[in-house]
Design an enzyme around this catalytic site. Structure first.
Site, short mmCIF file in Angstrom:
data_model
loop_
_atom_site.label_atom_id
_atom_site.label_comp_id
_atom_site.label_asym_id
_atom_site.label_seq_id
_atom_site.Cartn_x
_atom_site.Cartn_y
_atom_site.Cartn_z
N ASP A 71 -2.19 3.25 4.97
CA ASP A 71 -2.14 4.32 3.96
C ASP A 71 -3.42 4.32 3.12
O ASP A 71 -4.19 3.36 3.12
CB ASP A 71 -0.92 4.17 3.07
CG ASP A 71 -0.91 2.88 2.26
OD1 ASP A 71 -1.27 1.82 2.83
OD2 ASP A 71 -0.55 2.92 1.07
N GLU A 124 0.94 0.47 1.02
CA GLU A 124 0.34 -0.65 0.28
C GLU A 124 -0.23 -0.20 -1.05
O GLU A 124 -0.28 -0.98 -2.01
CB GLU A 124 -0.77 -1.30 1.12
CG GLU A 124 -1.32 -2.61 0.55
CD GLU A 124 -2.48 -2.41 -0.42
OE1 GLU A 124 -2.84 -3.38 -1.11
OE2 GLU A 124 -3.03 -1.28 -0.51
#
Length: 356
Positions: A71, A124
């Protein structure tokens, strides 16, 4: 969009960057990663939500986990990617799709000298409870088992050992509410935080050596909440502090230290994550450090190496990205750094074998 793992690592990074994957919207990239890995017969591929895990099972004496999040922070007008003078620009180039590209290239190794587990995980960059890696530690910890972990966070190609712990606490000061025209009838809680701020100004943080690496702590106010209205003496004010502590302290020890600093005040822990010791004395970690070269330094921040440490596994940060430009509109990565990262990792994992 499909991923061609035969592409050079720079072109593969650009392709990853161009698949937008802001936290919470990683499915398209997770699908592409899974599809590419399932085409490799030497890997066992597993999936949990938008986290993809691939493993070799060669019966080697050691297993290394190589992990990276897929991400990014929100796009800042920096997609699609572009290349200028050997530098790739775009959202996630540094943090950490260049590291993910290196991971994917390493997935092509059919005969590494250690068994490998590759972890590509989601969420994350947002609140910890949504972390894909945290989810895996709870739902499938056996997928993550290993002797040593490398998290491909941006470190400019250097080894950053362990990570600091972090906690936030609220210090509440009470007062007595009154009309501001008759302020002497009340006690101003906002004024009452002056001793709290004074202790912060005079605070001298530690810089301890942990496993040979120098960590630097910090205790800082990161927020002040108080006030009722423009004509009211406030009866409560809250100072939020953030303590970044070296990994030789537990969460409990760190919070006890904060309470000691603010002795006499109401102190409440709101959240925290433990740090991770570097563990560079471990034989596998030492071999990695020797292969990568350079002088390891302490990670002055919190990363997912702490999650591997909690599983009893030494872990380091080492990725090609530049941490100084991560999350910025001008985020970028040197293509030469990505190539160098792939080369060093490949040499470490193929020394004494026939490699691919």
């Amino acid at each position: 969009m499909r991923l061609d793992l035969a592409e050079d690592v720079g072109a593969l990074t650009a392709r990853l960057v161009d698949i937008e994957s802001v936290s919470g919207a990683e499915k398209a990239l997770a699908d592409a990663v899974e599809e590419a890995l399932r085409a490799l017969p030497h890997l066992t591929v597993l999936r949990d939500g938008d986290a993809v895990v691939a493993r070799t099972d060669l019966g080697r004496a050691e297993r290394v986990v190589i992990a990276g999040h897929i991400d990014t922070v929100p796009v800042a007008g920096n997609l699609p990617s572009r290349t200028e003078d050997g530098v790739l620009y775009g959202c996630g180039t540094s943090d950490m799709k260049s590291g993910v590209a290196v991971q994917l290239k390493l997935c092509l190794l059919t005969a590494p000298n250690r068994d490998l587990t590759f972890v590509f995980y989601d969420c994350e960059e947002i609140e910890a409870e949504r972390s894909g890696l945290l989810r895996l530690t709870r739902t499938h910890p056996e997928w993550l088992a290993g002797d040593f972990a490398v998290v491909m966070e941006p470190t400019d190609g250097l080894i950053e050992g362990g990570c600091q712990g972090t906690l936030r606490a609220e210090i509440t000061v009470k007062g007595v509410r009154a009309h501001s025209a008759r302020s002497w009838e009340g006690v101003n809680a906002v004024h009452g935080i002056a001793p709290v701020l004074d202790r912060l100004v005079r605070y001298e943080p530690r810089s301890p050596l942990v496993d040979g690496l120098r960590f630097r702590e910090g205790l800082n106010a990161v927020g002040v909440r108080g006030g009722v209205a423009g004509n009211v003496i406030p009866d409560e004010c809250v100072v939020t502090v953030n303590y970044r502590f070296a990994p030789d302290r537990t969460i409990e020890e760190a919070f006890a230290h904060v309470c000691e600093v603010f002795d006499g005040f109401d102190v409440r822990l709101t959240d925290g994550s433990p740090g991770a010791r570097p563990g560079l004395n471990d034989p596998v970690a030492a071999a990695f450090a020797a292969a990568i070269g350079g002088t390891p330094r302490a990670k002055l921040g919190w990363t997912d190496v702490a999650r591997f440490s909690a599983l009893g596994m030494p872990a380091v940060n080492c990725g090609p990205g530049n941490p100084d430009v991560a999350h910025t509109a001008g985020e970028s990565v040197s293509l030469a750094k990505i190539v160098e990262s792939e080369r060093r990792m490949t040499e470490w994992l193929t020394e004494g074998t026939s490699g691919r």
